[in-house]
Enzyme design. Structure first.
Site, short mmCIF file in Angstrom:
data_model
loop_
_atom_site.label_atom_id
_atom_site.label_comp_id
_atom_site.label_asym_id
_atom_site.label_seq_id
_atom_site.Cartn_x
_atom_site.Cartn_y
_atom_site.Cartn_z
N ASP A 1 -10.02 6.98 17.28
CA ASP A 1 -9.29 6.64 16.07
C ASP A 1 -7.91 7.25 16.18
O ASP A 1 -7.69 8.21 16.94
CB ASP A 1 -10.01 7.17 14.82
CG ASP A 1 -9.60 6.43 13.55
OD1 ASP A 1 -10.30 5.47 13.18
OD2 ASP A 1 -8.56 6.78 12.96
N ARG B 1 0.83 -1.21 0.00
CA ARG B 1 0.00 0.00 0.00
C ARG B 1 0.86 1.26 0.00
O ARG B 1 0.62 2.20 -0.76
CB ARG B 1 -0.93 -0.02 1.23
CG ARG B 1 -1.92 1.13 1.28
CD ARG B 1 -2.84 0.99 2.47
NE ARG B 1 -3.66 -0.21 2.37
CZ ARG B 1 -3.63 -1.21 3.25
NH1 ARG B 1 -2.86 -1.14 4.30
NH2 ARG B 1 -4.40 -2.26 3.10
#
Length: 252
Positions: free
Chosen positions: A126, A30
């Site tokens: 998060d 990625r």
């Protein structure tokens, strides 16, 4: 040390995020693709650019943390969760871990309001501060609210031109906080932890450690709700036992 291992160490020093605890093939593929698209030939060039370009760093964090979510994802799972929460007979203390842009904790808030069980704020966390800022705004485009029951849409959203805004009644039920699952302390005394389609990106050793910490954070009878991509084959679940597909309950 190979180049990507060097990059991971430099990235840890720069951000505090330890990429070695993620599955390397997925992460390396990625980030290499992202580096190449931005025109950098080596990870040495890329890390130098990341140090001076905040937008580039934000882009990398966004790609690394897989900020994909939706309201009431896999509706049949939410039906099962509703049954389990109803059986608790109390207002649960809830943590939505790796909450991305807020669809999940807001779904939880709506579910608990519908059940009349909302007394404690939902903790939504998060690692990505930018995505948390978007979540706090509670603004979603029409494609993002597809699949929401029309009655819930009417009750808990305000339509403004081509966007939908979560009503204050729901927004005030959720507290958004930055949190790193790998290094930060976990909240304790929880009745429900929702962490879906996140653990799949970690190494088995890291996944086991997170599972153990989730279990410790739950009250007896508490529920861990994971994603349909998560598999715990060969993992030690400790005092957690499956009670529904992708839901595990801590022994009473």
């Amino acid at each position: 040390m190979d180049e990507f291992a060097w990059f991971m160490e430099q990235f840890r020093l720069l951000t505090g995020i330890d990429l070695t605890r993620y599955k390397r093939p997925q992460m390396e593929r990625r980030l290499t693709n992202l580096r190449d698209r931005r025109g950098y030939r080596t990870f040495s060039e890329y890390i130098a650019a990341l140090k001076s370009n905040r937008a580039l760093m934000d882009e990398l964090l966004d790609k690394m943390t897989i900020n994909v979510s939706e309201f009431f994802r896999n509706p049949e799972r939410w039906t099962q969760l509703r049954t389990l929460l109803s059986a608790m007979g109390k207002s649960p203390r809830v943590w939505s871990a790796a909450c991305a842009s807020g669809e999940e904790p807001y779904s939880l808030a709506m579910l608990l309001l519908e059940l009349g069980l909302h007394q404690h704020p939902i903790l939504a966390t998060d690692i990505d501060e930018r995505v948390l800022q978007r979540a706090e705004e509670g603004i979603y485009a029409e494609p993002q609210i597809r699949g929401i029951d029309q009655n819930l849409l009417n009750r808990y959203f305000l339509r403004e031109a081509d966007i939908y805004r979560i009503r204050e009644q729901v927004r005030k039920q959720v507290q958004f906080v930055k949190h790193n699952l790998l290094v930060d302390d976990y909240p304790q005394g929880l009745d429900l932890i929702v962490c879906r389609n996140v653990l799949i990106y970690f190494t088995d050793q890291t996944k086991q450690q997170i599972l153990e910490r989730f279990c410790s954070a739950l009250n007896p009878g508490g529920i861990l709700f994971v994603g349909s991509t998560e598999q715990f084959l060969g993992m030690n679940l400790g005092s957690l036992s499956p009670v529904a597909p992708f839901m595990y309950q801590k022994a009473q």
